[in-house]
Design a protein around this motif. Structure first.
Motif, mmCIF file in Angstrom:
data_model
loop_
_atom_site.group_PDB
_atom_site.id
_atom_site.type_symbol
_atom_site.label_atom_id
_atom_site.label_comp_id
_atom_site.label_asym_id
_atom_site.label_seq_id
_atom_site.Cartn_x
_atom_site.Cartn_y
_atom_site.Cartn_z
ATOM 1 N N GLN A 22 0.860 -1.193 0.000
ATOM 2 C CA GLN A 22 0.000 0.000 0.000
ATOM 3 C C GLN A 22 0.893 1.238 0.000
ATOM 4 O OE1 GLN A 22 -3.552 0.014 2.444
ATOM 5 N NE2 GLN A 22 -3.857 -2.156 2.069
ATOM 6 N N CYS A 23 1.315 1.711 1.176
ATOM 7 C CA CYS A 23 2.202 2.888 1.142
ATOM 8 C C CYS A 23 3.584 2.518 0.630
ATOM 9 C CB CYS A 23 2.274 3.568 2.502
ATOM 10 S SG CYS A 23 3.553 2.942 3.613
ATOM 11 N N PHE A 77 6.319 1.598 2.235
ATOM 12 C CA PHE A 77 7.519 1.891 3.025
ATOM 13 C C PHE A 77 8.161 0.617 3.577
ATOM 14 C CE2 PHE A 77 9.995 3.653 6.544
ATOM 15 C CZ PHE A 77 10.538 4.789 5.954
ATOM 16 N N CYS A 131 4.196 -3.891 9.062
ATOM 17 C CA CYS A 131 3.441 -3.217 8.012
ATOM 18 C C CYS A 131 2.245 -2.577 8.696
ATOM 19 C CB CYS A 131 2.957 -4.210 6.961
ATOM 20 S SG CYS A 131 1.812 -3.456 5.780
ATOM 21 N N CYS A 162 -0.162 -0.907 6.954
ATOM 22 C CA CYS A 162 -1.261 -0.687 5.996
ATOM 23 C C CYS A 162 -2.079 -1.941 5.713
ATOM 24 C CB CYS A 162 -0.731 -0.214 4.649
ATOM 25 S SG CYS A 162 0.276 1.260 4.652
#
Lengths: 157, 290
Positions: free
Chosen positions: A99-100, A102, A137, A139
């Motif tokens: 998702q993001c 990172f 994580c 997200c």
């Protein structure tokens, strides 16, 4: 107090200048220009900085660059350039495991280390969870990540 | 640009060279770095100290068992190697090694580092105490053996002198079996709220020797001799085990902190002790089928 050293990353030698306590993470990002590994917590809790050293997943925020002289470092840039790492990245995309994004480079590196030590299809959900427990994580809720790793593990290599 | 007050990074070629480095200048021993890198960054450990990286010294690596059954664990043996060893069956020390941090922590972190960090919550420490292990400290002037129960003096503090290096963990031969259990809110990447290690020796169905040690229940890992003594002579039946497990509270002096209140820790400890006794008992029976 700086030292010259050779850091072998993704199969290439980088001649870089580091302080005695320059982190591997910072050497990769600022000396080698490889920004795939991310600084999350800086204390080894989140795994966003995960790379492999001699094939083992490590937190690059907890390793000094100088410790890696004479060892082989691999980052997400090198791992996903081809082979099993590219397949892992593909499965992450297909499963919506990003998702993001990172945490993704670190999770992909932990996955690559897991797949390197297990036969195709042999990694159980327990093995996957053990291998990824050090990667946070915030997200996805992890289920798509688990699915991506399962599929990558089962794929022929 | 580096700062002028940062010590040098040094990688000795052998143990003698490492000991000379520790003798000559203020130095921090670097093994896995999973604690030291953080402690240097936050100022807990002086950054002016040299960094002596001992992880590559072959003298400090590996797990072996002598003919008489004595187990020797090199201090720079990683927690992962220890968790996976086939030299000995699963026991309280290997249980602890398997629980530290996450995968990235265990492939890097070492048994010697876990011990010298001396966290009251260190997962290998109760097992070391319950095993009656000896810790070998080396310096340029020689070596000395310190019993595990006398090694820890407070949170983050041990009897190790700054010029000494922990070289080996020596576990005496035993016909018994052991187990370590901890309570955490997460299965991984967490610190023990409390932990319990139990060592049992059984003959003809009766407990002939027992040792219990607690983690995160005091300023250091501590033995719980009253609980252990209560097990000896029993058949480790449910009422005996339950009664003995309750006695760990005579030793436990836990604190209130972010991971748990004193009251919660005292509630959990006897339950963990009972379960750890159960696992050790199961292992003892597997090892000595009758």
């Amino acid at each position: 107090m700086t030292t010259h050293m050779t850091l072998r990353v993704n199969g290439s030698d980088h001649d870089i200048t580091v302080a005695p306590d320059t982190l591997l993470l910072d050497a990769l990002r600022y000396e080698c220009g490889l920004t795939g590994a991310k600084l999350g917590c800086g204390t080894g809790d989140c795994g966003a900085c995960t790379v492999t050293v001699d094939g083992e997943a490590v937190n690059s925020c907890l390793v000094y660059a100088l410790e890696c002289e004479g060892h082989a470092v691999e980052t997400v840039e090198g791992a996903t350039a081809g082979g099993i790492g590219a397949l892992v990245a593909e499965e992450f995309v297909k499963a919506d495991a990003v998702q993001c994004g990172f945490c993704s480079p670190g999770i992909i590196m932990s996955t690559c280390a897991l797949l390197a030590r297990t036969e195709p299809g042999a990694a159980t959900d327990e093995d996957i969870k053990e291998a990824l427990a050090g990667n946070l994580c915030r997200c996805t809720g992890y289920l798509p990540i688990l699915e991506a790793v399962r599929r990558a593990s089962g794929a022929p290599r | 640009m580096s700062e002028p007050d940062v010590g040098s990074y040094r990688r000795p070629d052998n143990l003698a060279e490492a000991l000379t480095m520790l003798d000559r200048r203020p130095a921090s021993v670097l093994a896995g770095g999973t604690d030291l890198v953080v402690l240097r960054a936050d100022g807990t450990v002086d950054r002016a100290h040299d960094i002596v990286d001992i992880k590559g010294l072959s003298e400090l690596r590996g797990i072996s068992r002598d003919a008489d059954g004595t187990l020797t664990i090199g201090a720079a043996t990683t927690l992962r190697e220890l968790a996976r060893t086939t030299v000995v069956p699963p026991n309280a020390i290997t249980d602890g090694a398997a629980l530290v941090g996450g995968w990235q922590t265990r492939v890097r972190g070492t048994i010697g580092g876990n011990i010298c960090r001396a966290s009251p919550a260190g997962d290998t420490l109760p097992g070391i105490l319950a095993a009656h292990a000896q810790l070998e400290l080396a310096s340029t002037t020689g070596t000395r053996l310190v019993p595990a129960h006398a090694f820890f003096t407070g949170p983050g503090r041990t009897v190790r002198e700054p010029n000494e290096l922990l070289t080996r963990v020596i576990v005496p031969a035993s016909r018994g079996a052991s187990a370590y259990l901890r309570f955490t809110y997460r299965r991984a990447m967490d610190l023990a709220v409390v932990g319990v290690a139990v060592h049992l020796e059984i003959e003809n169905g009766r407990c002939v020797a027992a040792r219990v040690a607690l983690g995160a229940a005091a300023a250091t890992p501590v033995p719980a001799p009253e609980a252990a003594d209560a097990l000896v002579g029993t058949e480790l039946d449910e009422p005996s085990v339950a009664a003995a497990a309750q006695l760990v509270l005579n030793t436990a002096t836990p604190i209130d902190d972010g991971r748990g209140s004193r009251a919660h820790r005292r509630t959990v400890l006897p339950v963990l002790a009972k379960r750890a006794i159960g696992i050790a008992l199961e292992r003892a029976r597997e090892g000595h089928p009758r």
